[in-house]
Design an enzyme around this catalytic site. Structure first.
Site, PDB file in Angstrom:
ATOM      1  N   HIS A 108     -10.246  -5.483  -3.078  1.00 34.69           N
ATOM      2  CA  HIS A 108      -9.087  -5.739  -2.532  1.00 34.69           C
ATOM      3  C   HIS A 108      -9.117  -6.494  -1.194  1.00 34.69           C
ATOM      4  O   HIS A 108      -9.685  -5.748  -0.108  1.00 34.69           O
ATOM      5  CB  HIS A 108      -7.767  -4.441  -1.910  1.00 34.69           C
ATOM      6  CG  HIS A 108      -8.838  -3.103  -1.729  1.00 34.69           C
ATOM      7  ND1 HIS A 108      -9.308  -2.175  -2.908  1.00 34.69           N
ATOM      8  CD2 HIS A 108      -8.444  -2.422  -0.934  1.00 34.69           C
ATOM      9  CE1 HIS A 108      -9.912  -1.585  -2.236  1.00 34.69           C
ATOM     10  NE2 HIS A 108      -9.526  -1.486  -0.922  1.00 34.69           N
ATOM     11  N   ASN A 139     -12.971  -3.100   2.920  1.00 36.74           N
ATOM     12  CA  ASN A 139     -13.306  -2.268   2.412  1.00 36.74           C
ATOM     13  C   ASN A 139     -14.135  -2.680   1.406  1.00 36.74           C
ATOM     14  O   ASN A 139     -14.287  -2.285   0.306  1.00 36.74           O
ATOM     15  CB  ASN A 139     -12.714  -0.848   2.492  1.00 36.74           C
ATOM     16  CG  ASN A 139     -12.578  -0.837   3.934  1.00 36.74           C
ATOM     17  OD1 ASN A 139     -12.440  -1.519   5.542  1.00 36.74           O
ATOM     18  ND2 ASN A 139     -10.651   0.307   4.224  1.00 36.74           N
ATOM     19  N   ASP A 171       0.844  -0.955  -0.060  1.00 40.35           N
ATOM     20  CA  ASP A 171       0.141   0.251  -0.042  1.00 40.35           C
ATOM     21  C   ASP A 171       1.036   1.175   0.277  1.00 40.35           C
ATOM     22  O   ASP A 171       1.815   0.830   0.447  1.00 40.35           O
ATOM     23  CB  ASP A 171      -0.967  -0.004   1.074  1.00 40.35           C
ATOM     24  CG  ASP A 171      -2.187   0.596   1.091  1.00 40.35           C
ATOM     25  OD1 ASP A 171      -3.008   0.549   1.196  1.00 40.35           O
ATOM     26  OD2 ASP A 171      -1.723   2.075   1.129  1.00 40.35           O
ATOM     27  N   HIS A 207      -6.575  -6.135   2.260  1.00 37.32           N
ATOM     28  CA  HIS A 207      -5.629  -5.153   2.879  1.00 37.32           C
ATOM     29  C   HIS A 207      -5.202  -6.375   4.262  1.00 37.32           C
ATOM     30  O   HIS A 207      -6.347  -6.532   4.993  1.00 37.32           O
ATOM     31  CB  HIS A 207      -6.004  -3.941   4.002  1.00 37.32           C
ATOM     32  CG  HIS A 207      -6.925  -2.297   3.392  1.00 37.32           C
ATOM     33  ND1 HIS A 207      -6.138  -1.488   3.308  1.00 37.32           N
ATOM     34  CD2 HIS A 207      -8.106  -2.496   2.960  1.00 37.32           C
ATOM     35  CE1 HIS A 207      -6.745  -0.677   2.287  1.00 37.32           C
ATOM     36  NE2 HIS A 207      -8.010  -1.209   2.517  1.00 37.32           N
TER      37      HIS A 207
HETATM   38  P1  AMP Z   1      -9.731   1.982   0.773  1.00 38.75           P
HETATM   39  O1  AMP Z   1      -9.421   2.947   1.293  1.00 38.75           O
HETATM   40  O2  AMP Z   1     -10.392   0.337   1.019  1.00 38.75           O
HETATM   41  O3  AMP Z   1     -10.083   1.711  -0.925  1.00 38.75           O
HETATM   42  O4  AMP Z   1      -7.810   1.648  -0.128  1.00 38.75           O
HETATM   43  C1  AMP Z   1      -7.746   2.066  -0.971  1.00 38.75           C
HETATM   44  C2  AMP Z   1      -6.161   1.608  -0.530  1.00 38.75           C
HETATM   45  O5  AMP Z   1      -5.446   2.009  -1.831  1.00 38.75           O
HETATM   46  C3  AMP Z   1      -5.817   2.852   0.363  1.00 38.75           C
HETATM   47  O6  AMP Z   1      -5.085   1.841   1.980  1.00 38.75           O
HETATM   48  C4  AMP Z   1      -4.351   3.359  -0.240  1.00 38.75           C
HETATM   49  O7  AMP Z   1      -3.351   4.165   1.045  1.00 38.75           O
HETATM   50  C5  AMP Z   1      -4.012   3.117  -1.862  1.00 38.75           C
HETATM   51  N1  AMP Z   1      -3.772   2.441  -2.637  1.00 38.75           N
HETATM   52  C6  AMP Z   1      -3.790   4.271  -3.365  1.00 38.75           C
HETATM   53  N2  AMP Z   1      -3.196   4.381  -4.548  1.00 38.75           N
HETATM   54  C7  AMP Z   1      -1.720   3.807  -4.565  1.00 38.75           C
HETATM   55  C8  AMP Z   1      -1.114   3.032  -5.664  1.00 38.75           C
HETATM   56  N3  AMP Z   1      -0.780   3.983  -6.446  1.00 38.75           N
HETATM   57  N4  AMP Z   1      -0.585   1.719  -4.811  1.00 38.75           N
HETATM   58  C9  AMP Z   1      -0.556   1.454  -4.377  1.00 38.75           C
HETATM   59  N5  AMP Z   1      -1.396   1.776  -3.270  1.00 38.75           N
HETATM   60  C10 AMP Z   1      -2.331   2.735  -2.904  1.00 38.75           C
END
Ligand code: AMP
Length: 113
Positions: A99, A86, A29, A101
């Site tokens: 996704h 989420n 992440d 986490h």
């Molecule tokens: P969510 O808030 O559950 O939709 O999680 C999305 C996650 O994607 C967050 O924890 C962000 O930090 C992560 N994220 C967003 N852009 C990127 C990226 N380019 N590379 C890796 N993680 C990312």
């Protein structure tokens, strides 16, 4: 319009990939909330977990099995870890590509905020 995570799968956006197979990809992440914070995603762009269908059953099982594989690879198996998925606004979802986490490397509090 491909999602951010589809662009990572296609290598159009860089990511630190830690695991990949035919069905899924795991990468760190970009805004880690723990010493280890990885996102495990299906290559099939299911928008969010509650929108998965019966035809996704094997894929969802595959993802859960790979949690253990990635956790072991990253040294979390003995100390423990948490997974979170989420869904939607109140769930805190920001990227509409399902996704998991995977968080670990420190004690995690409960309940989450
Ligand atoms: P969510 O808030 O559950 O939709 O999680 C999305 C996650 O994607 C967050 O924890 C962000 O930090 C992560 N994220 C967003 N852009 C990127 C990226 N380019 N590379 C890796 N993680 C990312």
């Amino acid at each position: 319009m491909p999602t951010l995570f589809e662009k990572i799968i296609a290598r159009e956006i860089p990511a630190e990939i830690v695991y990949e197979d035919d069905l899924c990809l795991a990468f760190r992440d970009i805004s880690a909330q723990a010493p280890v914070h990885v996102l495990l995603i299906p290559k099939k762009p299911i928008p969010r977990v509650g929108e998965a269908t019966e035809e996704d059953q094997d894929l969802l099982g595959h993802l859960l099995l790979k949690v253990g594989v990635v956790a072991e690879q990253l040294g979390l198996k003995d100390t423990g870890f948490r997974i979170a998925v989420n869904h939607g606004k109140d769930g805190g979802e920001t990227v509409p590509h399902m996704h998991i986490h995977l968080l670990g490397g420190r004690p995690l509090t409960w309940p989450p905020g």
